[in-house]
Design an enzyme around this catalytic site. Structure first.
Site, PDB file in Angstrom:
ATOM      1  N   GLU A 192      80.284  29.518  16.934  1.00  0.00           N
ATOM      2  CA  GLU A 192      79.857  30.908  17.097  1.00  0.00           C
ATOM      3  C   GLU A 192      80.280  31.717  15.878  1.00  0.00           C
ATOM      4  O   GLU A 192      81.050  31.230  15.036  1.00  0.00           O
ATOM      5  CB  GLU A 192      80.466  31.511  18.372  1.00  0.00           C
ATOM      6  CG  GLU A 192      79.929  30.873  19.635  1.00  0.00           C
ATOM      7  CD  GLU A 192      80.414  31.553  20.900  1.00  0.00           C
ATOM      8  OE1 GLU A 192      81.495  32.152  20.891  1.00  0.00           O
ATOM      9  OE2 GLU A 192      79.701  31.479  21.910  1.00  0.00           O
TER      10      GLU A 192
ATOM     11  N   HIS B  72      78.686  43.990  21.754  1.00  0.00           N
ATOM     12  CA  HIS B  72      78.024  42.713  21.478  1.00  0.00           C
ATOM     13  C   HIS B  72      76.745  43.033  20.738  1.00  0.00           C
ATOM     14  O   HIS B  72      75.965  43.890  21.175  1.00  0.00           O
ATOM     15  CB  HIS B  72      77.729  41.947  22.771  1.00  0.00           C
ATOM     16  CG  HIS B  72      77.440  40.507  22.494  1.00  0.00           C
ATOM     17  ND1 HIS B  72      76.275  40.095  21.899  1.00  0.00           N
ATOM     18  CD2 HIS B  72      78.176  39.401  22.689  1.00  0.00           C
ATOM     19  CE1 HIS B  72      76.315  38.782  21.752  1.00  0.00           C
ATOM     20  NE2 HIS B  72      77.460  38.330  22.219  1.00  0.00           N
TER      21      HIS B  72
ATOM     22  N   ARG C 118      81.173  39.861  14.784  1.00  0.00           N
ATOM     23  CA  ARG C 118      80.390  40.770  15.628  1.00  0.00           C
ATOM     24  C   ARG C 118      80.333  42.214  15.156  1.00  0.00           C
ATOM     25  O   ARG C 118      79.296  42.858  15.266  1.00  0.00           O
ATOM     26  CB  ARG C 118      80.982  40.796  17.030  1.00  0.00           C
ATOM     27  CG  ARG C 118      80.668  39.569  17.772  1.00  0.00           C
ATOM     28  CD  ARG C 118      81.200  39.630  19.144  1.00  0.00           C
ATOM     29  NE  ARG C 118      80.813  38.376  19.763  1.00  0.00           N
ATOM     30  CZ  ARG C 118      81.212  37.977  20.940  1.00  0.00           C
ATOM     31  NH1 ARG C 118      82.025  38.714  21.646  1.00  0.00           N
ATOM     32  NH2 ARG C 118      80.802  36.834  21.422  1.00  0.00           N
TER      33      ARG C 118
ATOM     34  N   HIS D 245      80.895  45.650  25.138  1.00  0.00           N
ATOM     35  CA  HIS D 245      81.096  44.282  25.612  1.00  0.00           C
ATOM     36  C   HIS D 245      82.543  43.961  25.956  1.00  0.00           C
ATOM     37  O   HIS D 245      82.833  43.343  26.962  1.00  0.00           O
ATOM     38  CB  HIS D 245      80.599  43.347  24.511  1.00  0.00           C
ATOM     39  CG  HIS D 245      80.596  41.909  24.878  1.00  0.00           C
ATOM     40  ND1 HIS D 245      79.927  41.431  25.977  1.00  0.00           N
ATOM     41  CD2 HIS D 245      81.180  40.831  24.297  1.00  0.00           C
ATOM     42  CE1 HIS D 245      80.089  40.113  26.049  1.00  0.00           C
ATOM     43  NE2 HIS D 245      80.864  39.726  25.048  1.00  0.00           N
TER      44      HIS D 245
ATOM     45  N   ARG E 282      87.845  41.110  18.145  1.00  0.00           N
ATOM     46  CA  ARG E 282      88.026  39.807  18.803  1.00  0.00           C
ATOM     47  C   ARG E 282      87.067  38.769  18.220  1.00  0.00           C
ATOM     48  O   ARG E 282      85.865  39.022  18.083  1.00  0.00           O
ATOM     49  CB  ARG E 282      87.734  39.972  20.294  1.00  0.00           C
ATOM     50  CG  ARG E 282      87.768  38.685  21.064  1.00  0.00           C
ATOM     51  CD  ARG E 282      87.317  38.921  22.480  1.00  0.00           C
ATOM     52  NE  ARG E 282      85.896  39.180  22.537  1.00  0.00           N
ATOM     53  CZ  ARG E 282      85.040  38.480  23.280  1.00  0.00           C
ATOM     54  NH1 ARG E 282      85.456  37.491  24.030  1.00  0.00           N
ATOM     55  NH2 ARG E 282      83.763  38.793  23.299  1.00  0.00           N
TER      56      ARG E 282
HETATM   57  C1  LIG Z   1      78.286  38.973  29.530  1.00  0.00           C
HETATM   58  C2  LIG Z   1      79.643  38.538  29.032  1.00  0.00           C
HETATM   59  C3  LIG Z   1      79.760  37.383  28.283  1.00  0.00           C
HETATM   60  C4  LIG Z   1      81.014  36.967  27.818  1.00  0.00           C
HETATM   61  N1  LIG Z   1      81.118  35.782  27.127  1.00  0.00           N
HETATM   62  C5  LIG Z   1      82.343  35.322  26.779  1.00  0.00           C
HETATM   63  C6  LIG Z   1      82.503  34.031  26.184  1.00  0.00           C
HETATM   64  O1  LIG Z   1      81.546  33.286  26.006  1.00  0.00           O
HETATM   65  N2  LIG Z   1      83.752  33.636  25.845  1.00  0.00           N
HETATM   66  C7  LIG Z   1      84.863  34.416  26.038  1.00  0.00           C
HETATM   67  O2  LIG Z   1      85.978  33.991  25.690  1.00  0.00           O
HETATM   68  N3  LIG Z   1      84.733  35.637  26.613  1.00  0.00           N
HETATM   69  C8  LIG Z   1      83.516  36.098  26.999  1.00  0.00           C
HETATM   70  N4  LIG Z   1      83.398  37.322  27.591  1.00  0.00           N
HETATM   71  C9  LIG Z   1      84.598  38.101  27.859  1.00  0.00           C
HETATM   72  C10 LIG Z   1      85.330  37.480  29.043  1.00  0.00           C
HETATM   73  O3  LIG Z   1      84.407  37.052  30.005  1.00  0.00           O
HETATM   74  C11 LIG Z   1      86.290  38.465  29.687  1.00  0.00           C
HETATM   75  O4  LIG Z   1      87.066  39.093  28.727  1.00  0.00           O
HETATM   76  C12 LIG Z   1      87.206  37.738  30.655  1.00  0.00           C
HETATM   77  O5  LIG Z   1      86.455  36.972  31.556  1.00  0.00           O
HETATM   78  C13 LIG Z   1      88.069  38.719  31.384  1.00  0.00           C
HETATM   79  O6  LIG Z   1      88.755  38.031  32.383  1.00  0.00           O
HETATM   80  P1  LIG Z   1      89.847  38.809  33.208  1.00  0.00           P
HETATM   81  O7  LIG Z   1      90.527  37.798  34.076  1.00  0.00           O
HETATM   82  O8  LIG Z   1      90.669  39.616  32.313  1.00  0.00           O
HETATM   83  O9  LIG Z   1      89.035  39.857  34.100  1.00  0.00           O
HETATM   84  P2  LIG Z   1      87.614  39.839  34.818  1.00  0.00           P
HETATM   85  O10 LIG Z   1      86.988  38.515  34.810  1.00  0.00           O
HETATM   86  O11 LIG Z   1      86.846  40.970  34.309  1.00  0.00           O
HETATM   87  O12 LIG Z   1      88.017  40.178  36.307  1.00  0.00           O
HETATM   88  C14 LIG Z   1      88.531  41.451  36.635  1.00  0.00           C
HETATM   89  C15 LIG Z   1      88.862  41.443  38.097  1.00  0.00           C
HETATM   90  O13 LIG Z   1      89.621  42.587  38.432  1.00  0.00           O
HETATM   91  C16 LIG Z   1      89.089  43.191  39.592  1.00  0.00           C
HETATM   92  N5  LIG Z   1      89.431  44.602  39.569  1.00  0.00           N
HETATM   93  C17 LIG Z   1      89.218  45.501  38.584  1.00  0.00           C
HETATM   94  N6  LIG Z   1      89.741  46.688  38.919  1.00  0.00           N
HETATM   95  C18 LIG Z   1      90.308  46.542  40.141  1.00  0.00           C
HETATM   96  C19 LIG Z   1      90.990  47.411  41.034  1.00  0.00           C
HETATM   97  N7  LIG Z   1      91.213  48.695  40.745  1.00  0.00           N
HETATM   98  N8  LIG Z   1      91.415  46.900  42.218  1.00  0.00           N
HETATM   99  C20 LIG Z   1      91.192  45.614  42.558  1.00  0.00           C
HETATM  100  N9  LIG Z   1      90.542  44.755  41.747  1.00  0.00           N
HETATM  101  C21 LIG Z   1      90.109  45.211  40.564  1.00  0.00           C
HETATM  102  C22 LIG Z   1      87.603  42.904  39.508  1.00  0.00           C
HETATM  103  O14 LIG Z   1      86.991  43.068  40.745  1.00  0.00           O
HETATM  104  C23 LIG Z   1      87.657  41.458  39.015  1.00  0.00           C
HETATM  105  O15 LIG Z   1      87.926  40.604  40.098  1.00  0.00           O
HETATM  106  C24 LIG Z   1      82.153  37.751  28.079  1.00  0.00           C
HETATM  107  C25 LIG Z   1      82.029  38.921  28.828  1.00  0.00           C
HETATM  108  C26 LIG Z   1      80.786  39.310  29.316  1.00  0.00           C
HETATM  109  C27 LIG Z   1      80.684  40.552  30.130  1.00  0.00           C
END
Ligand SMILES: Cc1cc2nc3c(=O)[nH]c(=O)nc-3n(C[C@H](O)[C@H](O)[C@H](O)COP(=O)(O)OP(=O)(O)OC[C@H]3O[C@@H](n4cnc5c(N)ncnc54)[C@H](O)[C@@H]3O)c2cc1C
Length: 522
Positions: A113, A241, A288, A349, A384
């Site tokens: 990438e 993005h 990016r 993003h 990032r």
């Molecule tokens: C379309 C897209 C494509 C991506 N592609 C990539 C990729 O290919 N590779 C990569 O490394 N990263 C990628 N990313 C980024 C990556 O997916 C995220 O940064 C990562 O998944 C975040 O994980 P997390 O565990 O921090 O939170 P998330 O997966 O965002 O989960 C957050 C959780 O917190 C909960 N939550 C939030 N606020 C509250 C609250 N007040 N009370 C209770 N629950 C709450 C939500 O309901 C959810 O369950 C992408 C992101 C997107 C949107």
């Protein structure tokens, strides 16, 4: 009502789930999530997860690529640690049942990438995040020590600020004792007490009108920690993005993964010119921030609403089998990616900054950890590197788990925590007060605090946001808690932090580009 857990996990993405699975063998875990278990940013990740797997790749190369993408604002110690510990966490994801694609000889099919000097992205077709979410969610649901509370919204962290004044006086540092949590179905506010709390609430894409993030990404964790007086940093670095599918009205915007450019896709303007070489010698595979600004500029110069990503010259069968979701999605809109160019536009993003944590994911509030997108570890610096966020989340979840397992039992459960006081509040008479303010916040952020900023735009943004802040706080005080008002309030807090930190940075660096501080030409 009061609930007690050894470990309270807020958020069910890759960060929260992997932490929960690790600590669950050492105590009772309460896992709360405001939607259902699977509705996370994680589920939408397409491209994959970056880690060094085979030669000629090396830790050194992954470290260098990360530092360069981060515009040398990364914490090098953190970068080395994440890169080195990444492969072991990938093995654990595999042990938990995650499948990554392989080639015929049984080796992993590594993709490349933007910003990566080698092929190092492990992936599962173009829906890697969904595969990780599936595997981890399945395990979590089966674990006897994990109690899952879906449709539960964390409103505020509980600290000694919520205790009686006598207790407050005898405490020097800020401690987290759990969280006030709103049951979205019964509207009851629970006191959830814990020995250790993890914030894994993801990002804040919904600060902007166009975002690839699902509805849950409203910056709740950052706002909660800010209100609890933790440290927030690097919020000016918002990643757009470069290539989301141009399809006005669709939310979240559908992402066209960077891996498609890695596979050979070329960005062209509406005149058919492959413009990226004009901006960077790495062309369509430049980092990016550079690609997003280039697209923004091309659109502004020509007055266009989008540019094209052209994959029509690529072998059709391979294209369809590598990118089945993109192929299907585009086809549903009448675009056959093997024959038609894909209209694309940048979208908010990823937020690089967030809750400042140390190498063990500890925040500046004791007994409180943060991992995943909500955290600012120092890995991403000013920008990032693609696919570095999933790996950061699992490495830090592992570190947080080890630290919490070793220390949680040192802390008892707090007493004297009062119930949530909602006396004198009512449901707002008109929801339009909330929906209109939300629209305005997004407009302010998009128009004045987007890909290209200026001092004047930032000043205007802060003045406008302050008016909405005051109105919303007044409404919040009078209102019964609801998802909408809490999320609006959080987005305003987070927007304010982005603007203030953007104003404080007197240079253009990485994702933060201010026309009043032009970047020196290298
Ligand atoms: C379309 C897209 C494509 C991506 N592609 C990539 C990729 O290919 N590779 C990569 O490394 N990263 C990628 N990313 C980024 C990556 O997916 C995220 O940064 C990562 O998944 C975040 O994980 P997390 O565990 O921090 O939170 P998330 O997966 O965002 O989960 C957050 C959780 O917190 C909960 N939550 C939030 N606020 C509250 C609250 N007040 N009370 C209770 N629950 C709450 C939500 O309901 C959810 O369950 C992408 C992101 C997107 C949107």
């Amino acid at each position: 009502m009061e609930r007690k857990f050894d470990y309270l996990v807020i958020g069910s993405g890759v960060g929260g789930l992997s932490f929960a699975l690790k600590v669950a063998n050492y105590g009772k875990v309460g896992l709360i999530t405001k939607a259902n278990l699977e509705e996370t940013n994680t589920r939408y990740a397409q491209g994959g997860i970056a880690a060094v797997t085979y030669e000629p790749d090396s830790f050194h190369k992954h470290v260098q690529d990360t530092l360069i993408a981060g515009d040398h604002l990364c914490n090098e110690e953190v970068v080395r640690m994440v890169v080195k510990e990444g492969p072991a966490q990938i093995r654990e994801l595999i042990d938990w049942g995650t499948n990554f694609d392989k080639v015929e000889n049984g080796q992993y099919d590594l993709a490349r990438e933007g910003g990566h000097s080698e092929k190092r992205i492990l992936h599962h077709k173009d829906n890697t995040g969904a595969e990780i979410q599936r595997a981890l969610s399945q395990r979590v649901r089966m674990h006897p020590n994990i109690e899952l509370l879906e449709k539960h919204f964390a409103v505020d962290l509980i600290t000694q600020h919520h205790m009686g004044s006598l207790v407050k006086r005898h405490m020097t540092n800020i401690q987290c004792f759990g969280a006030y949590v709103l049951n979205l179905e019964t509207e009851e506010v629970l006191r959830v007490l814990s020995r250790a709390t993890l914030i894994a609430t993801g990002g804040a894409g919904h600060l902007y009108s166009t975002t690839t993030n699902p509805d849950i990404a409203t910056g709740d964790g950052i706002a909660m920690v800010y209100r609890a007086k933790g440290i927030i940093e690097n919020m000016e670095f918002v990643q757009f993005h470069p290539t989301s599918l141009y399809n006005p009205g669709e939310s979240p915007s559908f992402l066209i993964t960077e891996a498609l450019r890695g596979h050979g896709g070329i960005l062209k303007n509406q005149r058919g010119e492959a413009f990226m070489e004009k901006y960077d010698k790495r062309g369509s595979l430049a980092p990016r921030d550079i690609v997003a600004r280039a697209i923004d500029n091309e659109m502004k110069i020509h007055g266009d609403d989008y540019v094209y990503l052209d994959a029509t010259h690529l072998e059709a069968h391979a294209l369809k089998s590598h990118f089945p979701n993109i192929h299907e999605k585009c086809l549903s809109l009448g675009i056959d990616i093997t024959r038609d160019q894909i209209p694309v536009v940048p979208a908010a993003h990823y937020i690089c900054g967030g809750v400042k944590v140390d190498l063990n994911a500890q925040t500046w509030i004791s007994q409180l950890y943060a991992v995943g997108e909500v955290a600012s570890t120092g890995l991403h610096g000013a920008n990032r590197l693609a696919s570095n966020s999933l790996i950061e989340a699992v490495v830090y979840a592992d570190r947080a788990a080890k630290h919490a397992i070793a220390h949680a039992r040192e802390h008892g459960f707090a007493d004297q925590i009062p119930n949530w006081d909602d006396s004198g509040t009512t449901h707002p008479e008109e929801m339009v007060l909330i929906t209109q303010n939300l629209k305005e916040v997004k407009q302010i952020m998009t128009n004045y605090v987007g890909i290209v900023r200026s001092d004047l735009r930032l000043e205007r943004a802060v003045v406008r946001l302050e008016i909405i802040y005051r109105e919303t706080e007044e409404l919040y005080k009078k209102s019964k808690l609801s998802l909408r008002i809490c999320q609006l309030r959080n987005l305003i807090n987070v927007g304010y932090l982005v603007i203030k930190m953007a104003q404080a940075r007197k240079e253009s660096r990485g994702l933060h580009y201010n026309v009043d501080f032009p970047k020196p030409v290298d």
